[in-house]
Design an enzyme around this catalytic site. Structure first.
Site, PDB file in Angstrom:
ATOM      1  CB  SER A   1      -0.908   0.012   1.228  1.00 42.50           C
ATOM      2  OG  SER A   1      -1.842  -1.039   1.159  1.00 42.50           O
TER       3      SER A   1
ATOM      4  CE  LYS B   1      -5.256  -1.029   1.790  1.00 38.39           C
ATOM      5  NZ  LYS B   1      -4.039  -1.819   1.841  1.00 38.39           N
TER       6      LYS B   1
ATOM      7  CE  LYS C   1       2.057   2.564   4.511  1.00 39.05           C
ATOM      8  NZ  LYS C   1       1.428   1.660   3.508  1.00 39.05           N
TER       9      LYS C   1
END
Length: 298
Positions: free
Chosen positions: A100, A175, A243
């Site tokens: 990701s 995502k 993140k």
């Protein structure tokens, strides 16, 4: 066994990558794994995979290379860096990055790979450790249609919802939206838990009925036991979700999309990390609400 077993190099055998690589072995593929820490590689070999001592050794003769590492710097290191995938993979190899990361890094990888004659897909996943173990991940894929079709049997060993969402970088964009929704759901669950407990309601019974109605979600189904037991062993760490919230915040700003709720949740995720909860599962956002409620947590 799959109809067409592939020779697959799998780079990154962590909480997600380890079980994913093992499921590829179960599906009949020849899987060679590389990881910085040797125990993860040994676990794959015990499951029937093969060990590599370097990326170069892992990708030698591989038809498909899968990378599953924590963030953009690691993707750049293992793919673009010295001794990385692009230095050693043969032209025609299909490189699938399932990490990701930002859409920009996916596009950077695609451009560099194209120059080497290597095809790429960005294919991040959702479902956490349980989804990886059970091979029921959702996989959102960006890239060329023909490459997606070629990779589909590989994806089918890893997940149950597999969707080609657009060109290179689109997988990472979807995502980012996924991580936004998951974080908001987790925060809503945390606030509901503290509200219910403060009101003296049987929490287990309450979550059971909520799970059966419109408030039900995969987040509630997957995280119910964790919040009931306050057991936050990481399936997906708060550090990583922090993140990801940075990724979606930056990406939304770039396209002019407002995140009035998401920006607040991003701050709450950052706060949890600052309070020392970064290594806990993201369901530990509950601890932040408990702090606000004046509870003594340990």
């Amino acid at each position: 066994m799959t109809a067409t077993p592939r020779k697959i190099a799998f780079i990154g055998l962590g909480i997600m990558g380890g079980p994913m690589a093992a499921n590829l072995v179960k599906a009949g593929h020849t899987v060679t794994g590389y990881n910085r820490s040797r125990p993860a590689v040994d676990k794959l070999t015990a499951a029937g995979g093969h060990a590599a001592d370097s990326i170069a050794q892992a990708v030698r003769d591989a038809e498909v290379v899968i990378t599953m590492v924590p963030a953009d710097p690691q993707v750049k290191e293992v793919v673009l860096g010295e001794g990385g995938v692009l230095e050693h993979a043969a032209p025609g190899t299909l490189l699938i990055d399932m990490s990701s990361i930002t859409p920009q890094t996916s596009l950077e990888v695609e451009a560099a790979a194209r120059d080497k004659g290597i095809r790429t897909l960005d294919a991040p996943v959702s479902g956490g450790e349980a989804g990886a173990i059970e091979a029921v991940l959702s996989i959102m894929v960006g890239g060329e249609t023909d490459d997606f079709a070629e990779a589909k049997p590989v994806f089918e060993a890893l997940g149950t919802t597999i969707v080609h969402v657009g060109p290179h970088g689109a997988g990472q964009t979807v995502k980012a939206a996924n991580q936004l929704m998951v974080a908001v759901h987790l925060q809503a669950l945390a606030e509901s838990v503290v509200f219910l407990e403060n009101a003296g309601v049987d929490l287990g019974a309450a979550l059971e009925v909520l799970g059966g109605g419109l408030a039900g979600s995969t987040v509630l189904a997957r995280k119910r036991d964790a919040v009931l037991s306050r057991s936050f062993q990481p399936g997906f760490r708060i550090d990583l979700h922090h993140k990801d919230m940075g990724i979606v915040t930056d990406a939304a700003r770039a396209v002019g999309a407002p995140l009035p709720v998401g920006s607040v949740v991003a701050q709450l995720v950052a706060s949890a990390r600052a309070c020392g909860d970064g290594d806990l599962d993201h369901s530990a956002l509950l601890r932040g609400v408990e702090r606000l409620a004046g509870r003594d947590i340990h």
